[in-house]
Motif scaffolding. Structure first.
Motif, short mmCIF file in Angstrom:
data_model
loop_
_atom_site.label_atom_id
_atom_site.label_comp_id
_atom_site.label_asym_id
_atom_site.label_seq_id
_atom_site.Cartn_x
_atom_site.Cartn_y
_atom_site.Cartn_z
N ALA A 113 0.84 -1.21 0.00
CA ALA A 113 0.00 0.00 0.00
C ALA A 113 0.87 1.26 0.00
O ALA A 113 0.58 2.23 -0.70
N ASP A 114 1.95 1.23 0.78
CA ASP A 114 2.83 2.40 0.86
C ASP A 114 3.44 2.72 -0.51
O ASP A 114 3.52 3.88 -0.92
N GLN A 115 3.89 1.68 -1.18
CA GLN A 115 4.52 1.91 -2.49
C GLN A 115 3.49 2.39 -3.49
O GLN A 115 3.78 3.24 -4.33
N LEU A 116 2.28 1.84 -3.43
CA LEU A 116 1.24 2.30 -4.36
C LEU A 116 0.89 3.77 -4.09
O LEU A 116 0.70 4.54 -5.03
N ASN A 120 1.37 6.68 -6.82
CA ASN A 120 0.26 7.57 -7.21
C ASN A 120 0.63 9.03 -7.01
O ASN A 120 0.32 9.88 -7.84
N ALA A 121 1.29 9.30 -5.89
CA ALA A 121 1.68 10.70 -5.61
C ALA A 121 2.68 11.19 -6.64
O ALA A 121 2.57 12.33 -7.13
N ASP A 129 9.04 17.57 -13.04
CA ASP A 129 9.41 17.26 -11.65
C ASP A 129 9.67 15.76 -11.48
O ASP A 129 10.57 15.36 -10.74
N ARG A 130 8.87 14.94 -12.14
CA ARG A 130 9.11 13.50 -12.06
C ARG A 130 10.48 13.16 -12.62
O ARG A 130 11.23 12.36 -12.05
N ARG A 169 5.00 14.69 0.24
CA ARG A 169 4.71 14.46 1.66
C ARG A 169 3.24 14.79 1.97
O ARG A 169 2.56 14.05 2.69
N ARG A 170 2.76 15.90 1.40
CA ARG A 170 1.36 16.28 1.63
C ARG A 170 0.41 15.20 1.09
O ARG A 170 -0.54 14.79 1.75
N GLU A 171 0.72 14.73 -0.13
CA GLU A 171 -0.13 13.70 -0.75
C GLU A 171 -0.15 12.44 0.10
O GLU A 171 -1.19 11.83 0.30
N LEU A 172 1.03 12.06 0.61
CA LEU A 172 1.11 10.82 1.38
C LEU A 172 0.40 10.98 2.72
O LEU A 172 -0.27 10.05 3.18
N GLU A 173 0.54 12.16 3.33
CA GLU A 173 -0.19 12.38 4.59
C GLU A 173 -1.69 12.32 4.34
O GLU A 173 -2.44 11.73 5.13
N GLY A 174 -2.12 12.89 3.21
CA GLY A 174 -3.53 12.85 2.86
C GLY A 174 -4.05 11.44 2.64
O GLY A 174 -5.10 11.05 3.12
#
Lengths: 178, 218
Positions: A113-116, A120-121, A129-130, A169-174
Motif C-alpha cells: 500500500a505504501d509503495q502504491l 500515485n503521488a 518534476d518526475r 509528503r502532503r499527498e502521502l499524509e492525505g
C-alpha cells in the motif's frame, strides 16, 4: 550504464554514422538495453516506457549522423529521452521508426500500500518534476547537471526538487489520513 | 524510511521491471535522400559563391541572399561536452590484507554514485568489516579490497543508503552472463580468496535485482 567502456563501441558508432546498417542495429540494440531502465523509471514502470524508448531510438536512428562525439552517444540519447518524456505532446505526434518489445519482470515492490501511495503521488507531479526526481534520487545526477538536462537554472531545479518533495509528503499524509 | 530513500527504491523497482526482448530497426533510408541533400548543399555553396563574387564587385549587400552556414545541424539534445572532475578511485580502509579482490564498478546511470563496496563473508553476510568507499565518478571505476582468506559475496550500496537496505549492486551470475536477456539470474557468486592471492574480474555491476541482496551491514 557507467561501466568500463567497451573497446570497439566508438568504432561501431562511427560505422553506424557512416551508414553501416548492421552497426546501426547493434548501436540501437545496445542503447535499448541501457536506456530501458531510465524509460521505465520515468514512466512509473508502465508499458509507456516502450513507446518512449522506441521514439528515443527513432530519434537516434534519424540523427546519429549529427552526433559530433561518438563517445557521447549514451548521454546524448539519455538527454533526448528525458526531453521527450517531458514534452509528451511532441512524442505522441510522431510515428516511431524503431519499435521495441519488452517483457515484464517480477519485482518485489509495487504491491504494498505504501509503495502504491507513493507511486500515485509521483504520478500526480508535473512530468518535469518526475524527471528531476528520477535523475536526482535514482540516477544520482548532481543537481547542476539535472538543471542542464532539464534546461532550467540550477536554483530553479533546487526549488522544484524541494517543492516536489513537499507535495509528495502532503499527498502521502492525505492518503494515510483517508 | 525517509521519502528520499523510498523514492530511490520506487524508481529502482520501476527501472528493473522490464527487459528488452527485441529492437526492430527499419532498413537504411533511400540513398536518393543523400543525393538530394548533396544537391541542396551544392546549391547553397553556389549561392554563397555568387554572394561573395557580388560583394567583391561592389554590389549592394542587401541584394545578396542571406545564408547561414551551419555545418552540423544543431539539436538541443546534442552533447555539449560537460566535464566532471574525475573522483579519486577508492579509499581502501580494510584492516587486514591477506588476499585481494578487484573488479569494475557499474551503475545504471551516466554516473557512478558514491558507493561502499563490501566483501561480505559467505558464512555471515551481516559482517561488514571489509569494505572500501568510492566517490561519485562519471568515468569507469575499479575497486580493490583486501580481505583475510575466506569466501565472500561482493555487494555495493550507495553511500547514503541506510543500513539494512537490500537495494544494491553485486557480483552475480547476471554479470557473468553479460547482463543481457534472456539471462535473468541475479544470484550472488561466492568468491574464494586465499592468502597472497589477487582475484580479478569481480565486477560489481548488477543493480537489477530489485532488492534481494543481503541487507547493508550496520
Amino acid at each position: 550504464m557507467a561501466t568500463a567502456p567497451q573497446v570497439d563501441e566508438r568504432s561501431i558508432v562511427l560505422a553506424a554514422q557512416d551508414g553501416d546498417s548492421e552497426a546501426l542495429a547493434a548501436v540501437l540494440q545496445s542503447l535499448g538495453e541501457r536506456l530501458l531502465p531510465l524509460a521505465s523509471a520515468l514512466c512509473g514502470g508502465t508499458g509507456e516506457a516502450d513507446a518512449l524508448l522506441g521514439d528515443t531510438l527513432s530519434r537516434v536512428y534519424e540523427r546519429i549522423g549529427d552526433l559530433r562525439d561518438p563517445d557521447a552517444i549514451t548521454s546524448w540519447s539519455k538527454r533526448v529521452m528525458v526531453r521527450k518524456f517531458i514534452d509528451q505532446r511532441r512524442w505522441f505526434k510522431r510515428r516511431p521508426k524503431v519499435s521495441i518489445n519488452t517483457v515484464e519482470v517480477a519485482t518485489p515492490l509495487g504491491t504494498t500500500a505504501d509503495q502504491l501511495d507513493l507511486r500515485n503521488a509521483v504520478g500526480k507531479l508535473d512530468r518535469r518534476d518526475r524527471a528531476l526526481l528520477v535523475l536526482y534520487y535514482w540516477q544520482r545526477v548532481p543537481i547542476a547537471e539535472c538543471a542542464r538536462e532539464l534546461d532550467i537554472p540550477e536554483g530553479t531545479a533546487k526549488s522544484r526538487l524541494n517543492a516536489a518533495l513537499r507535495r509528495l509528503r502532503r499527498e502521502l499524509e492525505g492518503s494515510h489520513g483517508n | 524510511m525517509a521519502i528520499e530513500d523510498r523514492l530511490e527504491e520506487l524508481f529502482m523497482n520501476d527501472a528493473n521491471n522490464r527487459r528488452v526482448a527485441s529492437v526492430s530497426v527499419p532498413p537504411r533510408p533511400n540513398p536518393w535522400r543523400g543525393i538530394v541533400a548533396f544537391a541542396g548543399t551544392a546549391a547553397i555553396v553556389g549561392i554563397v559563391a555568387i554572394a561573395v563574387i557580388l560583394a567583391l564587385r561592389g554590389e549592394p549587400q542587401a541584394a545578396a541572399p542571406k545564408v547561414t552556414a551551419s555545418p552540423v545541424p544543431t539539436s538541443s539534445a546534442v552533447p555539449t561536452g560537460i566535464s566532471t572532475p574525475v573522483a579519486p578511485p577508492f579509499v581502501p580502509i580494510s584492516p587486514v590484507a591477506s588476499g585481494t579482490v578487484t573488479g569494475a564498478l557499474g551503475y545504471p546511470s551516466d554516473f557512478i554514485p558514491a558507493q561502499v563496496i563490501y566483501a561480505l563473508p559467505a558464512s555471515n553476510p551481516a559482517d561488514g568489516r571489509y569494505f572500501v568507499e568510492t566517490e561519485l565518478s562519471r568515468s569507469a571505476l575499479n575497486y580493490t579490497i583486501n580481505v583475510p582468506p575466506g569466501t565472500y559475496y561482493l555487494v555495493a550500496y550507495t553511500r547514503d543508503s541506510p543500513a539494512g537496505t537490500t537495494y544494491g549492486g553485486a557480483y552475480t551470475q547476471y554479470v557473468k552472463c553479460g547482463m543481457v536477456p534472456p539471462c535473468n539470474d541475479h544470484s550472488l557468486i561466492p568468491v574464494t580468496v586465499t592468502a597472497g592471492e589477487t582475484v580479478t574480474g569481480i565486477d560489481v555491476r548488477d543493480w537489477y535485482d530489485g532488492g534481494h541482496y543481503p541487507p547493508r551491514p550496520r
